[in-house]
Design a protein around this motif. Structure first.
Motif, mmCIF file in Angstrom:
data_model
loop_
_atom_site.group_PDB
_atom_site.id
_atom_site.type_symbol
_atom_site.label_atom_id
_atom_site.label_comp_id
_atom_site.label_asym_id
_atom_site.label_seq_id
_atom_site.Cartn_x
_atom_site.Cartn_y
_atom_site.Cartn_z
ATOM 1 N N UNK A 1 13.067 75.360 106.628
ATOM 2 C CA UNK A 1 13.939 74.579 107.514
ATOM 3 C C UNK A 1 15.418 74.861 107.268
ATOM 4 N N UNK A 2 15.719 75.800 106.394
ATOM 5 C CA UNK A 2 17.115 76.132 106.111
ATOM 6 C C UNK A 2 17.792 76.620 107.385
ATOM 7 N N UNK B 1 2.104 72.316 92.041
ATOM 8 C CA UNK B 1 1.810 72.954 93.327
ATOM 9 C C UNK B 1 2.509 72.219 94.468
ATOM 10 N N UNK B 2 2.516 70.888 94.402
ATOM 11 C CA UNK B 2 3.214 70.118 95.436
ATOM 12 C C UNK B 2 4.718 70.372 95.402
ATOM 13 N N UNK C 1 9.353 72.905 98.048
ATOM 14 C CA UNK C 1 10.474 73.854 98.026
ATOM 15 C C UNK C 1 10.316 74.892 99.131
ATOM 16 N N UNK C 2 9.102 75.423 99.273
ATOM 17 C CA UNK C 2 8.845 76.412 100.318
ATOM 18 C C UNK C 2 8.999 75.805 101.712
ATOM 19 N N UNK D 1 8.900 70.417 110.169
ATOM 20 C CA UNK D 1 9.430 69.113 109.752
ATOM 21 C C UNK D 1 8.306 68.192 109.291
ATOM 22 N N UNK D 2 7.199 68.195 110.019
ATOM 23 C CA UNK D 2 6.038 67.377 109.616
ATOM 24 C C UNK D 2 5.491 67.847 108.271
ATOM 25 N N UNK D 3 5.484 69.150 108.043
ATOM 26 C CA UNK D 3 4.993 69.699 106.785
ATOM 27 C C UNK D 3 5.838 69.192 105.618
ATOM 28 N N UNK D 4 7.146 69.171 105.787
ATOM 29 C CA UNK D 4 8.029 68.661 104.734
ATOM 30 C C UNK D 4 7.747 67.183 104.493
ATOM 31 N N UNK D 5 7.655 66.398 105.553
ATOM 32 C CA UNK D 5 7.401 64.961 105.400
ATOM 33 C C UNK D 5 6.055 64.698 104.734
ATOM 34 N N UNK D 6 5.042 65.430 105.154
ATOM 35 C CA UNK D 6 3.705 65.257 104.609
ATOM 36 C C UNK D 6 3.681 65.613 103.117
#
Length: 143
Positions: A51-52, A39-40, A45-46, A127-132
């Protein structure tokens, strides 16, 4: 952490649940038991896909729309490349949203910084979502 076969694709409902489970999680706390490695990986990936960056054609289309609706600055032709380059990192949907908002609220041709400001909150959130999610994934892989 629950182990699932990596071939299982999380459903939209499980992705929403994952988002809620991760919302309050902070490193170095243990991950919630409901969080799975597949799931992570799917969430990352999503998140990365959101951010593409826009394509050069999408940026050109946005600038063309702005040029049709506003009188471009006198130096527009000389600075088009610079304006264009400052917009290339925005995701296409945020570029469209910034253009739409500028068309609704601006009286004059918007500067790139004005367009970026219109979507800066959402861009920062993504961006925070990707980092988290990357952090959670790093923790999950250690278990």
């Amino acid at each position: 952490m629950t182990d699932l076969a990596t071939s299982e694709l999380p459903s939209a409902i499980s992705m929403q649940r994952l988002a809620m489970d991760l919302e309050d999680w902070k490193y170095p706390s243990p991950l919630p038991a409901t969080v799975t490695l597949p799931a992570l990986e799917s969430r990352l990936t999503q998140a990365q896909s959101r951010l593409t960056a826009a394509t050069s054609q999408e940026v050109a289309k946005a600038l063309s729309m702005l040029r049709k609706l506003f009188s471009p600055p006198k130096d527009f032709d000389a600075t088009t490349v610079e304006i264009y380059q400052t917009m290339l990192d925005l995701p296409a949907d945020l570029l469209v949203e910034a253009t739409r908002r500028a068309c609704q609220s601006n009286k004059f041709f918007p500067k790139p910084a004005e367009l970026r400001e219109l979507v800066s909150t959402e861009l920062s959130r993504r961006k925070r979502d990707v980092q988290h999610t990357e952090t959670a994934l790093m923790v999950a892989r250690r278990l």
